[in-house]
Design a protein around this motif. Structure first.
Motif, PDB file in Angstrom:
ATOM      1  N   UNK A  48       0.819  -1.214   0.000  1.00 25.34           N
ATOM      2  CA  UNK A  48       0.000   0.000   0.000  1.00 25.34           C
ATOM      3  C   UNK A  48       0.856   1.268   0.000  1.00 25.34           C
ATOM      4  N   UNK A  49       2.129   1.107   0.329  1.00 23.40           N
ATOM      5  CA  UNK A  49       3.047   2.250   0.339  1.00 23.40           C
ATOM      6  C   UNK A  49       3.737   2.456  -1.010  1.00 23.40           C
ATOM      7  N   UNK A  50       3.632   1.470  -1.902  1.00 22.10           N
ATOM      8  CA  UNK A  50       4.459   1.452  -3.108  1.00 22.10           C
ATOM      9  C   UNK A  50       3.693   1.922  -4.336  1.00 22.10           C
ATOM     10  N   UNK A  51       4.341   2.798  -5.101  1.00 20.87           N
ATOM     11  CA  UNK A  51       3.842   3.209  -6.414  1.00 20.87           C
ATOM     12  C   UNK A  51       4.814   2.662  -7.446  1.00 20.87           C
ATOM     13  N   UNK A  52       4.330   1.795  -8.338  1.00 18.59           N
ATOM     14  CA  UNK A  52       5.187   1.227  -9.367  1.00 18.59           C
ATOM     15  C   UNK A  52       5.094   2.073 -10.633  1.00 18.59           C
ATOM     16  N   UNK A  53       6.254   2.418 -11.181  1.00 16.59           N
ATOM     17  CA  UNK A  53       6.318   3.216 -12.402  1.00 16.59           C
ATOM     18  C   UNK A  53       7.078   2.403 -13.437  1.00 16.59           C
ATOM     19  N   UNK A  54       6.407   2.013 -14.503  1.00 16.46           N
ATOM     20  CA  UNK A  54       7.035   1.170 -15.517  1.00 16.46           C
ATOM     21  C   UNK A  54       7.284   1.979 -16.791  1.00 16.46           C
TER      22      UNK A  54
END
Length: 242
Positions: free
Chosen positions: A102-108
């Motif tokens: 819930x703390x992580x934002x994934x940027x691909x």
């Protein structure tokens, strides 16, 4: 004044002259005396960038180095931005080393240039605690920009070096502006008195530390809170016997 205190004072003055952050340096202790006693400030410096690569087969898979990075991120409060170009992360494994998804934002991104741009932008944003970037190559210019952005915002950058071929790992010997450079390898797991797999163990090779000397140490891998533990064979066997 001890030699370490003198070195840290000189490093702080150099940072101020160079236009870096002048605030007190903050660190995140590992809780492993063999590591913390050898790192300036007694832990991993925040507001700085750190390079992490895998040893052995992990050079290309990046599994152990990703878990080591996730364990660090788990112990630093605040949002985490994870930038990558290969969507092969196994989220349950990151949770097992303490990182709350819930703390992580994934940027691909489709390419490494995009990963570098996104990571630098995230490092400049003061609302981000940790930025993880998976890269094959880290040019010196990009390394300097990452470090400067981290110093200005206070965010911590964890650069996972993942190569497509074993031969590309020689790039890890090139100059860098990162505060530390780590190589993490899997070693035989904790022995058990019965058939089964014990707690994973890692060999940590600290290949570069600003204002300190390189070293290596074997540890028990991160637990569900992101903490590693020193290896004490005698006490391990006593606990297992109980």
């Amino acid at each position: 004044m001890t030699n370490r205190a003198i070195i840290e004072d000189l490093q702080e003055r150099i940072d101020q002259i160079a236009g870096g952050a002048s605030r007190s340096r903050q660190t995140v202790p590992f809780g492993v005396p063999e590591i913390d006693a050898r790192l300036p400030g007694g832990g991993l410096a925040t507001g700085a960038t750190h390079e992490i690569a895998g040893g052995g087969s992990d050079v290309t898979t990046g599994a152990v180095s990703a878990l080591f990075s996730a364990g660090i991120a788990a112990r630093i409060p605040g949002p985490v931005v994870w930038c990558l170009s290969r969507s092969d992360l196994f989220a349950p494994a990151l949770v097992q080393v303490g990182l709350d998804m819930n703390r992580v934002i994934f940027v691909e991104s489709d390419n490494e240039e995009g990963v570098i741009e996104c990571a630098e932008e995230a490092l400049r944003y003061r609302g981000v605690a940790v930025v993880v970037a998976e890269l094959v190559r880290l040019p010196m210019v990009a390394s300097r920009r990452f470090q400067l952005a981290a110093e200005q915002s206070g965010a911590t950058g964890l650069i996972i070096r993942r190569w497509r071929r074993q031969q590309e790992a020689t790039d890890f010997g090139n100059p860098t502006a990162s505060a530390t450079r780590w190589r993490v390898s899997a070693t035989p797991s904790q022995p058990l008195p019965v058939p089964g797999v014990g707690r994973h163990r890692w060999l940590l090779e600290v290949m570069r530390v600003r204002a300190a000397e390189s070293f290596d140490v074997e540890v028990n891998a991160c637990d569900a809170t992101g903490h590693m533990r020193s290896i004490d064979e005698r006490n391990d066997h006593m606990r297992l016997a109980l």
